[in-house]
Design an enzyme around this catalytic site. Structure first.
Site, short mmCIF file in Angstrom:
data_model
loop_
_atom_site.label_atom_id
_atom_site.label_comp_id
_atom_site.label_asym_id
_atom_site.label_seq_id
_atom_site.Cartn_x
_atom_site.Cartn_y
_atom_site.Cartn_z
N ARG A 182 33.51 31.07 35.54
CA ARG A 182 34.64 31.37 34.85
C ARG A 182 34.16 31.73 33.40
NH1 ARG A 182 38.87 26.62 36.31
NH2 ARG A 182 40.18 27.90 34.92
N ARG B 121 43.84 14.88 37.94
CA ARG B 121 44.02 15.65 36.71
C ARG B 121 45.11 16.53 36.60
NH1 ARG B 121 39.22 19.79 36.16
NH2 ARG B 121 40.67 20.27 34.63
N CYS C 227 33.09 26.26 37.51
CA CYS C 227 34.35 25.36 38.54
C CYS C 227 34.02 25.65 39.90
CB CYS C 227 35.70 25.83 38.08
SG CYS C 227 36.97 24.50 38.16
N LYS D 228 51.35 21.27 33.59
CA LYS D 228 49.96 21.15 32.96
C LYS D 228 49.52 22.15 32.31
CE LYS D 228 46.15 21.87 35.67
NZ LYS D 228 45.27 22.74 34.99
N ASN D 229 49.74 23.53 32.75
CA ASN D 229 49.20 24.95 32.16
C ASN D 229 49.94 25.19 30.78
OD1 ASN D 229 47.07 24.22 33.84
ND2 ASN D 229 47.80 26.05 35.22
N ASP E 143 46.94 29.81 41.89
CA ASP E 143 47.37 28.11 41.94
C ASP E 143 47.95 27.55 43.21
OD1 ASP E 143 47.03 27.78 38.42
OD2 ASP E 143 45.40 28.09 39.97
C1 EPZ Z 1 44.24 29.60 33.85
O1 EPZ Z 1 42.80 29.37 33.95
C2 EPZ Z 1 44.59 28.32 34.39
N1 EPZ Z 1 44.32 27.01 33.88
C3 EPZ Z 1 44.24 28.21 36.21
O2 EPZ Z 1 44.70 26.99 36.89
C4 EPZ Z 1 44.52 29.50 36.74
O3 EPZ Z 1 44.02 29.61 38.17
C5 EPZ Z 1 44.31 30.75 36.09
O4 EPZ Z 1 44.79 30.53 34.44
C6 EPZ Z 1 44.92 32.18 36.48
O5 EPZ Z 1 46.14 31.71 36.51
C7 EPZ Z 1 44.91 26.62 32.91
O6 EPZ Z 1 45.79 27.14 32.42
C8 EPZ Z 1 44.56 25.53 32.14
P1 EPZ Z 1 42.21 33.13 33.46
P2 EPZ Z 1 42.10 30.38 33.04
O7 EPZ Z 1 41.52 33.52 32.18
O8 EPZ Z 1 42.76 30.84 31.78
C9 EPZ Z 1 38.58 36.42 34.55
C10 EPZ Z 1 44.85 25.05 37.62
O9 EPZ Z 1 44.76 24.86 39.08
N2 EPZ Z 1 38.02 36.07 33.11
O10 EPZ Z 1 43.36 33.88 33.64
O11 EPZ Z 1 40.55 30.13 33.04
C11 EPZ Z 1 38.24 35.12 35.32
O12 EPZ Z 1 36.96 35.14 35.85
C12 EPZ Z 1 43.91 26.09 37.00
O13 EPZ Z 1 45.73 24.71 36.99
C13 EPZ Z 1 36.84 36.94 32.54
O14 EPZ Z 1 36.63 37.67 33.28
O15 EPZ Z 1 42.18 31.96 34.24
C14 EPZ Z 1 39.23 35.26 36.51
O16 EPZ Z 1 38.89 36.22 37.56
C15 EPZ Z 1 42.73 26.29 38.03
N3 EPZ Z 1 36.61 36.79 31.49
C16 EPZ Z 1 40.66 35.99 35.82
O17 EPZ Z 1 39.96 36.53 34.69
C17 EPZ Z 1 37.24 35.78 30.57
O18 EPZ Z 1 37.17 35.86 29.40
C18 EPZ Z 1 41.62 35.20 35.23
O19 EPZ Z 1 41.18 34.16 34.66
C19 EPZ Z 1 38.63 35.17 31.00
C20 EPZ Z 1 38.48 35.29 32.39
#
Ligand code: EPZ
Length: 430
Positions: free
Chosen positions: A122, A401, A117, A22-23, A309
């Protein structure tokens, strides 16, 4: 109102085929708009988030043709707009990947501000920091819930990500492949889906190097051509079935995987007492467990650490492991909402800040529970499969999803699981 009904206590036995990731598929489908030529994507999972992405592509003006159950042909040659419709983008957080790709294609992109979420705020500040670094104008505030980024021209630059972010790494890559000059992303995410996106972009004629390390270098190119590409297998779907096999004391062949992507999951399950055999030549792992689980400590970390995840799924194993176990969530600030549902099934767990402390119980017991989000929903399924008695799981739309044919795949492994329809008037009473 549809629910899952599960009668627990049966070991999972047999083989399960893992679908495309998915990701990985979500950023790759967004990346398709970077070219005006036809792309053919294989090993696409049939999940709701993919359907939403395909609807977005169609709304943008692309022609989308399904060639078979897992293969889609997309012609993005005649896009009509740079605006992702609100009614689609508000449903799926990953729609914000179209910001990067439409910015790369048209120099302007507009989509809904992604919602929060069920596991905390996020933010997208790092995405916007990356776009600004490439020369894009990014608004200080939203207009009507929409966010628009635009750039006269995109120019390569160095971007340091204060925090490892999968989404920010993806979005900056998508904009940078068409920027003039060199972009260097430092402290980049290293997940397998980042590498998959880089490989897809390079198959289109991009110049992306270092994906999978914490420094990714992208030299912009004038033109990207169409490509044929096959999505990598889903490490989290595979990990979910591995955890279910262990939780139920079963013996499952998990097929169509890349064992290296599963290393952190395999290591933790083996630490708890599971037996995991990597069948490299068959792209499979065999997972079995026929003794009580040992307690352990789990800390989620960016790849190659233990994936966040998989956090809810491993929590189910910790709740039935002998002794005291500790689970620390280091990525999200509120990813323990599902713990209250686990307690309803008899888990003995306390949450202190970002750590959950489990006192293992011999067995969970079936109960009516709900999915708080995609991976929490998967954890409820695992809990119900290993619990005694019957459970029902509500809010299954979250689960569907991200997990293709999860009911059918589990039934083929011997699980007593079915999708039931509950008229909404009675569902409140249950
Ligand atoms: C991706 O989300 C995945 N989603 C998430 O999987 C996964 O949990 C996450 O990466 C971490 O591996 C998809 O790939 C579609 P991040 P993403 O940006 O990109 C902070 C699932 O179950 N952050 O790596 O949104 C954020 O708050 C889903 O498949 C900022 O502060 O995650 C978090 O604490 C759930 N500012 C950390 O970074 C930003 O601009 C990691 O978030 C972006 C993120």
């Amino acid at each position: 109102m549809e629910k899952y009904r599960i009668c627990g206590g049966r070991p999972l036995v047999g083989a399960v085929d893992i679908s495309g990731a998915k990701n990985a598929v979500l950023p790759i489908l967004a990346a398709v708009v970077l070219t005006e030529e036809v792309c053919c994507i294989e090993n696409i999972p049939n999940i709701a988030d993919v359907s939403t992405s395909l609807e977005i592509l169609t709304a943008l003006g692309a022609t989308v043709r399904r060639l078979d159950a897992h293969t889609i042909e997309i012609d993005p040659g005649h896009l009509l707009t740079h605006v992702v419709p609100h009614d689609l983008s508000c449903h799926m957080r990953a729609s914000y990947y179209f910001l990067g790709s439409l910015l790369g294609r048209f120099g302007v992109a507009r989509t809904s501000m992604p919602g929060g979420c069920n596991f905390g705020v996020r933010p997208i500040d790092l995405h916007l920091k990356g776009f600004r670094a490439l020369g894009a104008e990014v608004p200080g505030q939203l207009d009507n819930g929409m966010i628009e980024v635009k750039a006269e021209s995109l120019v390569g630059n160095a971007v340091y990500l204060d925090q490892v972010s999968v989404g920010a790494t993806v979005n900056i890559m998508l904009a940078a492949v068409r920027a003039r000059g060199l972009t260097v992303i430092e402290n980049a995410a290293k997940e397998p889906h980042i590498v998959d996106l880089a490989n897809f972009l390079n198959s289109m004629g991009a110049d992306v190097r270092g994906a999978g390390t914490d420094v990714i270098k992208i030299r912009g190119v004038e033109y990207l051509r169409g490509a044929n590409y096959s999505i990598i297998p889903d490490q989290i779907e595979a990990g979910t079935y591995m955890a279910a096999a262990v939780a139920t004391g079963g013996n499952v062949l998990v097929r169509g995987v890349i064992p290296k992507h599963l290393e952190s999951i395999t290591a933790k399950l083996e630490e708890m007492g599971a037996v995991i055999e990597e069948l490299e030549d068959e792209d499979a792992v065999r997972v079995s467990c026929n003794k009580p689980l040992r307690h352990c400590t789990v800390k989620t970390m960016p790849h190659p650490g233990f994936p966040t995840d998989m956090q809810p799924q491993i929590a189910v194993l910790l709740s039935i492991a002998e002794g005291t176990s500790f689970l620390t969530e280091n990525i999200w600030d509120n990813r323990f909402k599902y713990i209250s549902e686990l307690r309803r099934m008899g888990a003995d767990v306390q949450v202190n800040g970002n750590t959950a402390v489990f006192q293992g119980v011999p067995r969970l017991s079936g109960a009516p529970v709900k999915a708080d989000d995609l991976r929490a929903g998967a954890a409820m399924i695992i809990a119900a499969l290993c619990a005694s008695g019957v459970s029902t799981i509500d809010n299954i739309c979250y689960i569907e999803r991200g997990y293709e044919e999860i009911v059918e795949k589990l039934q083929a492994l011997g699980a007593d699981i079915e999708r039931i329809y509950v008229p909404s008037s009675t569902s409140q009473a249950m």
